[in-house]
Structure formats: structure tokens, C-alpha cells
Scaffold this active site. Structure first.
Site, PDB file in Angstrom:
ATOM      1  N   ASN A 315      26.858  43.858  44.804  1.00  0.00           N
ATOM      2  CA  ASN A 315      28.276  44.140  45.023  1.00  0.00           C
ATOM      3  C   ASN A 315      28.473  45.457  45.776  1.00  0.00           C
ATOM      4  OD1 ASN A 315      30.963  43.484  44.955  1.00  0.00           O
ATOM      5  ND2 ASN A 315      31.197  43.686  42.745  1.00  0.00           N
ATOM      6  N   HIS A 351      39.699  44.206  36.828  1.00  0.00           N
ATOM      7  CA  HIS A 351      39.242  42.884  36.415  1.00  0.00           C
ATOM      8  C   HIS A 351      40.225  42.225  35.454  1.00  0.00           C
ATOM      9  CE1 HIS A 351      35.255  44.040  38.032  1.00  0.00           C
ATOM     10  NE2 HIS A 351      35.081  42.751  38.132  1.00  0.00           N
TER      11      HIS A 351
END
Length: 489
Positions: A315, A351
């Protein structure tokens, strides 16, 4: 589409959900869309290109989420309005950040369930980062160049982008659903034909190659998750296994789970490469590099023997975003650990509200704290480091550290995937909270470790930071800098 349609049937056949299949189709359709652009539109009017990307991205959004495409349209318009009225000011950054994050969090609250669902909030979280960065970049562009960091200079905007440019940037077909993030400055250079030299060799093969890797990882994931699904972690067969076997199974499951993300990033990166957007200069032999939209470094990811290395390879695009727009902007705190905590809290909130996200990023913080402190301790004992570097001990150490990385990564991911506290607490209980104890006790046992090493290897020495570190010694300097960039799963 109603249950029983061809998409539902195909999804059932391959062992996936219908939303997941729609997502895969959306990622793959980026290839023909961007090949058509490259073949017929890349040297045409930027306005025409903006419209093409908007139509492609909006079509993908409607295919996946129907009328919910209006959410992205509204946020794009608001982002433009803020820049039009007060762009380039600190106030515009604060307003944009507050609105975009607030909109996303309200969406999470309204649509949230006890599990992770593929719905309109997934691409919207990607959009949120892109629109926040836009306000930062225009603000940086209002500052003197010499006052900006290298990263800020590379993304700063001197001229306010139009609504059409913002929409084209946001709806870019290869990145709307799951990323990668790339700056408005890169996008504008791309559509204006100034990103790379005219005689640059075609990137089509390089893009297809990267996409092939993505499909391969997806197949491995699909096979693996059919054998060890997420539900297995709380099942009776798992709970009745011996502890050592449960621990190993968690590591295997975690590795498989990461492949889900890796496959998506590789597929989208391949489409970005094919379009030419990923151009990142030339290597020493004059060959073009296509790493500008990379979100995973496969070699480093697969050979990681420390969490610091894993973070550098996994990521990476989002890591860089968080480093530039969150971590480094918190330097006024004058404390690296506070900045890291702030960056990780942002990531967890980005998130969603599930407690599992916060438990996961808490584990990441204490693991990175332990690894960094351990590296600092080892650098004071050159004799020990030299012994760890020498065969056959170096080979044995690689295997041990690889086992450590895989198993404890699975341990961390447990809460991230299970989400609900009742589930991840049961999961950690089945492993006797071994990770929390192992890493959390470091601050207490560090003096004892120093004492034992002093007895075995002599007096501590102040050695240069380039001195090698445990697990993969040659990565020491990379880890020192890379640990600043926190991971977003």
C-alpha cells in the site's frame, strides 16, 4: 441487478459475491477504456479527454452503485466551490478536510453493518483523499517554492483547477474504485501531453504484464480463501486445534488475505501504466519507468522479514499520501511518535468506526515501536550484527524472521477483518493475546536485553545508522526512513 441474474449466477459459480464480481469487472474494464484513450484521444483536446474520463468513471460508478453516484458528484462540486471561493488559503484546507471527512464518516455511520460490505462508500473513501489533497496542493502552490518540501513541490498547484479538471481527475476510470492516488498535477501533465517525451516507447506491454500479475494474485487469493475463509478463525475446527497450529494457520490466512488487496492494486496499476499516467522518468540505461501509480513493491513485499519492510512494500501509494498530507503536517507537535499516532488514528477513522480498525492500527504502532527500538539496540553491538550477517546464521535468521512477519501479520489482520469487538476479542483470546504480550512488553524488557547483549558482546558502541539490522541487514537505512510512513491496509 436482482438475485438470480447472470451476474449473480457467475458470481456464485466462481465463489464470490455479486458486488465483488462487479468490482472485478470495473477494474478490468479500465484496460479497454484506457487503450481506446491511448489509441485515439491521448493527443486530443484536454477538454475532450476530461469528458471521456468522466463518462467512463461515472459509468463504472453507476454499474456498481446506481443512484449513489450522486454522492461523488456532490462532493466534487463542493470541492470545486471551496477552491473557487477561498482556494489557496489555510481556511480552504480546513473546510475541505472537515467536509470531505465528515461526509465520509456520516456515510459510514448510515450504511455501516457488522461486516465489511462492497458499497458506494468504498470508492468514496478513495475520492475523499483525492479531494482533500487537492485543497492542500493549491494551498502549497500559494507558498514560495523554497518553503516547500520536495514532495510538496512535486504536487503544488499554482492555478486553481476547473470543475471539469477536478471531475476528470476524480473519475479517472482506472483509479476511481480502489485507487491509486495520484496528484492533480500529474493528471494535468498527462492530459496536456507533457508528462513524458513524445518518443517514449509504448507502455501497453508493461501495463498488461502488471495486470497479469494482478490476475494471478487474485486466483491465488480465491483458491486460498475457499480453503481458509474468514469465518474459519472463529469456527470449532480452528478452536480445537493445538495452539501452535492455530498460530500458523492465522499466518497463512493473513498472507492470503493480503493478496486480495495486492491483486486489486496490481490490476489498477497495470491500467494506469497502459494509459501512460504512471510514467516516472527513466532508468540509468534510458529506459522509461512506469512506477508513478505503484501501490505495491512485489519483491520487497514477498521477501519482507520485518514489519517495517512490509510497510514499505505494501500500500505504498496510500502510505505516501498519509506521510505527505497527515504525518508531515503534524510536525508542529515536535514528536515523531505523536505524529505517528495522529497518522494512524486518521487511517483508522478513514476506514470507518469499527473497533477492529483501531485495534489493528494500535498493534501496528506497538510493533513498529518495538522494531525501531530493537534496531537501535542492535546497532550498538557491531559484533552481533556481523554474526547475524554471516552464513549460515543469516539464512537461519531469514527463515525465522520470515515466519515472524507472516504469522504476526495474520495476528494483526484478525481485528481488521473481523471488525466487531466480540469477534476479534474471541480471536485474540484463542491465541492468548500472544502478540499484545510479545510486543507490548518490549519497553519493560529492553533494559534487560541491553544488559544481556553487553555481557555477551561487550560494551555498547555508537555505530552509524547505516549499520545493518536484524532480519535483512541491508534494509537498515530504508527502515529508518520508511517507518515514518505508516501503513493503510
Amino acid at each position: 441487478m436482482a438475485e438470480g441474474g447472470w451476474l449473480y449466477g457467475l458470481a456464485t459459480l466462481i465463489g464470490a459475491s455479486e458486488p465483488a464480481l462487479k468490482l472485478l469487472i470495473s477494474l478490468l474494464v479500465g484496460y479497454p477504456l484506457l487503450y481506446i484513450h491511448r489509441k485515439f484521444l491521448h493527443d486530443k483536446s484536454p477538454i475532450l479527454q476530461h469528458f471521456y474520463f468522466i463518462l467512463g468513471g461515472v459509468g463504472i460508478a453507476i454499474f456498481n452503485n446506481g443512484i449513489n453516484v450522486l454522492h461523488s458528484m456532490f462532493c466534487i462540486f463542493f470541492a470545486w466551490l471551496v477552491l473557487f471561493l477561498i482556494g489557496g488559503t489555510l481556511l480552504s484546507v480546513l473546510v475541505s478536510f472537515t467536509f470531505q471527512m465528515g461526509y465520509l464518516l456520516i456515510a459510514y455511520y448510515i450504511t455501516g453493518t457488522d461486516t465489511y460490505d462492497i458499497k458506494w462508500t468504498m470508492p468514496h473513501c478513495v475520492l475523499t483523499l483525492r479531494l482533500i489533497a487537492l485543497a492542500f496542493d493549491l494551498y502549497d502552490g500559494s507558498s514560495k517554492t523554497e518553503d516547500l518540501s520536495k514532495d510538496q513541490q512535486a504536487t503544488a498547484l499554482k492555478i486553481r483547477p476547473s470543475l471539469l479538471e477536478i471531475a476528470g481527475h476524480t473519475y479517472f476510470p482506472a483509479s476511481f474504485m480502489v485507487g491509486p492516488q495520484f496528484s492533480m498535477k500529474r493528471y494535468l501533465s498527462f492530459v496536456h501531453g507533457t508528462l513524458y517525451p513524445v518518443n517514449t516507447p509504448s507502455p501497453v506491454f508493461a501495463g498488461l504484464k502488471r495486470g497479469f500479475y494482478g490476475v494471478l494474485y487474485l486466483l491465488i487469493y480465491q483458491i486460498g480463501i475457499s480453503i481458509i475463509p474468514d469465518s474459519f478463525l472463529l469456527s470449532e475446527p480452528y478452536m480445537t486445534m493445538p495452539f501452535w497450529k492455530r498460530f500458523i494457520m492465522v499466518g497463512i490466512w493473513g498472507k492470503i488475505t493480503l493478496y486480495k488487496y495486492v491483486s486489486c492494486w496490481l490490476i489498477t496499476e497495470g491500467a494506469c501504466i497502459l494509459s501512460g499516467l504512471a510514467y516516472s522518468g527513466k532508468d540509468q540505461d534510458g529506459n522509461p519507468l512506469w512506477k508513478g501509480c505503484a501501490n505495491v513493491k512485489l519483491f520487497l513485499f514477498e521477501l519482507s522479514t520485518q514489519f517495517g519492510m512490509l510497510i514499505q512494500g505494501f500500500n505504498t501509494n496510500t502510505n505516501a499520501w498519509v506521510a505527505q498530507y497527515i504525518y508531515k503536517r503534524l510536525k508542529f507537535l515536535n514528536n515523531r511518535y505523536l505524529s505517528q499516532i495522529g497518522a494512524l488514528l486518521f487511517l483508522a477513522l478513514w476506514h470507518g468506526f469499527h473497533s477492529g480498525y483501531y485495534a489493528c492500527f494500535f498493534m501496528e504502532f506497538i510493533i513498529m515501536f518495538m522494531e525501531k527500538r530493537l534496531a537501535m539496540v542492535l546497532r550498538k553491538f557491531p559484533k552481533l550484527v556481523s554474526a547475524l550477517e554471516s552464513p549460515p546464521l543469516s539464512y537461519i535468521l531469514f527463515v525465522v524472521m520470515k515466519f515472524y512477519t507472516i504469522t504476526f501479520m495474520g495476528y494483526c489482520l484478525g481485528s481488521f477483518v473481523l471488525l466487531k469487538s466480540s469477534k476479534w476479542l474471541e480471536f485474540y483470546s484463542s491465541l492468548y493475546y500472544i502478540g499484545h504480550i510479545f510486543f507490548g512488553c518490549w519497553i519493560v524488557i529492553e533494559p534487560l536485553v541491553k544488559l544481556i547483549l553487553s555481557v555477551l558482546f561487550g560494551k555498547q558502541q555508537d555505530s552509524p545508522k547505516s549499520q545493518n539490522s536484524v532480519g535483512n541487514p541491508s534494509q537498515s537505512r530504508k527502515l529508518d526512513s520508511g517507518n515514518e510512513n505508516k501503513k493503510a491496509v
